[in-house]
Scaffold this active site. Structure first.
Site, PDB file in Angstrom:
ATOM      1  N   ARG A   1     -37.143  22.963 -22.196  1.00 14.25           N
ATOM      2  CA  ARG A   1     -37.718  22.814 -20.865  1.00 14.25           C
ATOM      3  C   ARG A   1     -38.195  21.380 -20.628  1.00 14.25           C
ATOM      4  O   ARG A   1     -38.329  20.934 -19.494  1.00 14.25           O
ATOM      5  CB  ARG A   1     -38.865  23.807 -20.655  1.00 14.25           C
ATOM      6  CG  ARG A   1     -39.480  23.773 -19.258  1.00 14.25           C
ATOM      7  CD  ARG A   1     -40.135  25.094 -18.877  1.00 14.25           C
ATOM      8  NE  ARG A   1     -41.065  25.576 -19.876  1.00 14.25           N
ATOM      9  CZ  ARG A   1     -42.352  25.218 -19.965  1.00 14.25           C
ATOM     10  NH1 ARG A   1     -42.840  24.335 -19.106  1.00 14.25           N
ATOM     11  NH2 ARG A   1     -43.122  25.728 -20.893  1.00 14.25           N
TER      12      ARG A   1
ATOM     13  N   TYR B   1     -28.843  21.314   5.614  1.00 16.07           N
ATOM     14  CA  TYR B   1     -28.456  22.596   5.035  1.00 16.07           C
ATOM     15  C   TYR B   1     -29.511  23.636   5.417  1.00 16.07           C
ATOM     16  O   TYR B   1     -30.711  23.345   5.417  1.00 16.07           O
ATOM     17  CB  TYR B   1     -28.345  22.445   3.525  1.00 16.07           C
ATOM     18  CG  TYR B   1     -28.247  23.740   2.761  1.00 16.07           C
ATOM     19  CD1 TYR B   1     -27.290  24.702   3.091  1.00 16.07           C
ATOM     20  CD2 TYR B   1     -29.108  24.006   1.705  1.00 16.07           C
ATOM     21  CE1 TYR B   1     -27.209  25.900   2.393  1.00 16.07           C
ATOM     22  CE2 TYR B   1     -29.021  25.193   1.000  1.00 16.07           C
ATOM     23  CZ  TYR B   1     -28.072  26.142   1.356  1.00 16.07           C
ATOM     24  OH  TYR B   1     -28.002  27.320   0.659  1.00 16.07           O
TER      25      TYR B   1
ATOM     26  N   LYS C   1     -21.676  21.989  -5.774  1.00 15.35           N
ATOM     27  CA  LYS C   1     -20.555  21.730  -4.878  1.00 15.35           C
ATOM     28  C   LYS C   1     -19.535  20.781  -5.526  1.00 15.35           C
ATOM     29  O   LYS C   1     -18.883  21.147  -6.484  1.00 15.35           O
ATOM     30  CB  LYS C   1     -21.081  21.185  -3.551  1.00 15.35           C
ATOM     31  CG  LYS C   1     -22.257  21.987  -2.958  1.00 15.35           C
ATOM     32  CD  LYS C   1     -21.967  23.462  -2.783  1.00 15.35           C
ATOM     33  CE  LYS C   1     -22.987  24.189  -1.923  1.00 15.35           C
ATOM     34  NZ  LYS C   1     -24.360  24.260  -2.445  1.00 15.35           N
TER      35      LYS C   1
END
Length: 403
Positions: A69, A123, A213
């Site tokens: 993490r 978006y 994307k």
């Protein structure tokens, strides 16, 4: 023989080699995938010192990793590579593009700068996150020429997306950066990718990508990344550690692999998109075509008939949300990607109910056009009179400058 250095490499070369330069010295060819969640150490005092250093500075820990993490070697390779492609000092990866935007807002809010100035359209989920105030932020929506007037003492960020989702509207990034002044400008560069533009060269301080994307490029990985200066990167790493929005190492591996073919994919997809734009512009079943002057593989168009019938009529093209994959996708923004944005706000952002958004893939242009032609024919199109046509001219896709 001269040795090509990183400073003089073309974008295509950087895409292949960035984040991988040390592999030969390690006796490796493929990038290693480190799936460890924790890393052993018998020196707990040294571990404590490194954790204290990270808590104080946010810098990547020196030496072996401590906990996934906090840092992961595979993800770090992707971050280094993306920063090189965007021309920034650093990049910080997250579990998704929305996690990356959330972390950025939290960094600014932690400094008491909770106000954001933004330009529509964005978006849909970015719009919702800003408007909802879920993170305690407040947004002022403006036209580009109103940015400077909207800035307040507590403004922490100016945000634009160019080309914008889903209308492909473009912003003059240098002018926006000048209007933002000392307030950091965040540019969502998901549609353009660093192949077509590098916003930091125009004055942006932060560059956002939904890595899901084009960076991944195959529709099989979820991720987000912020390219920025090292000081901001350190703050983002601390937020990522505290909130847990980490990128999985396998996703980091896939994204780094995706970068290697990014220039080839984007250029090939852009060439096909430009030809489809030419045909759509001349088609009487289409009332308007949106395509950015910068080029790219995203096309938006408004139909005379029922857009939902076009969605239901495609067979080769995949009717699905998302974009940037090797296969062509089409969707109705008003129903899916921007459904969460109120109807009036969609309309003010130029998102017409007749609008369809298409992400052009690597298929043959003739096959794609045949599929579109059949779908448009089945949409009950009403051919408008010539005077009513609003089709914008297709723009020739420019050869992207090599950074």
């Amino acid at each position: 023989m001269e040795t090509t250095t990183a400073a003089t490499r073309s974008l295509a070369t950087e895409a292949v080699h960035a984040g991988r330069e040390d592999l030969a010295a390690l006796g490796l060819h493929a990038t290693p995938l480190d799936l460890s969640t924790t890393y052993p150490s018998h020196d707990s005092r040294a571990e404590a010192a490194r954790i204290d250093e990270f808590a104080a500075t946010g810098a990547r820990p020196e030496g072996p990793p401590v906990y996934s993490r906090l840092d992961n070697p595979t993800v770090a390779r992707f971050e280094d590579a993306l920063a090189r492609l965007e021309g920034t000092e650093a990049a910080v990866a997250f579990a998704s593009g929305m996690a990356a935007l959330t972390a950025t807002l939290l960094v600014r809010a932690s400094a008491g700068l909770r106000h954001v100035v933004a330009v529509r359209p964005l978006y849909g989920c970015s719009d919702h996150l800003l408007t909802s105030g879920l993170l305690g932020t407040e947004v002022t929506w403006v036209d580009p020429g109103e940015i400077a007037e909207a800035i307040r003492p507590d403004t922490g960020l100016v945000m634009v997306e160019s080309p914008a989702n889903p209308t492909l509207a473009e912003q003059d990034l240098a002018a926006v950066a000048e209007a933002a002044g000392s307030v950091p400008l965040l540019v969502d560069n998901t549609f353009a990718t660093p192949v077509l533009q590098r916003p930091c060269e125009s004055g942006a301080r932060l560059v956002l990508h939904s890595a899901t994307k084009y960076l991944g490029g195959h529709g099989d990985v979820l991720g987000g990344v912020i390219a920025c200066d090292e000081e901001t990167a350190r703050q983002l790493r601390q937020i990522r550690f505290a909130t847990g929005g980490v990128l999985h190492p396998l996703a980091g591996y896939l994204l780094l692999r995706g970068l290697s073919t990014l220039p080839v994919r984007v250029r090939a997809q852009s060439a096909t998109a430009a030809e489809l734009v030419r045909r759509l512009t001349e088609d009487p079943r289409v009332t308007r075509v949106h395509y950015p002057r910068i080029g790219g593989a995203m096309v938006a168009f408004e139909v005379a008939g029922d857009p939902h019938e076009v969605i239901s009529g495609v067979r080769l093209i995949t009717p699905a949300v998302s974009l940037g994959s090797v296969d062509t996708l089409i969707q109705h923004p008003g129903s899916i990607s921007h459904r969460i944005v109120p109807e009036d706000d969609r309309r003010s952002g130029g998102i017409d109910e007749k609008l369809l958004r298409m992400s052009v893939g690597l298929e043959d242009v003739e096959d794609l056009w045949h599929d579109l032609d059949v779908a448009l024919s089945g949409a009950g199109s009403v051919v408008p009179a010539p005077a009513d046509r609003q089709a914008a001219p297709a723009h020739t896709v420019p050869e992207p400058a090599m950074p």
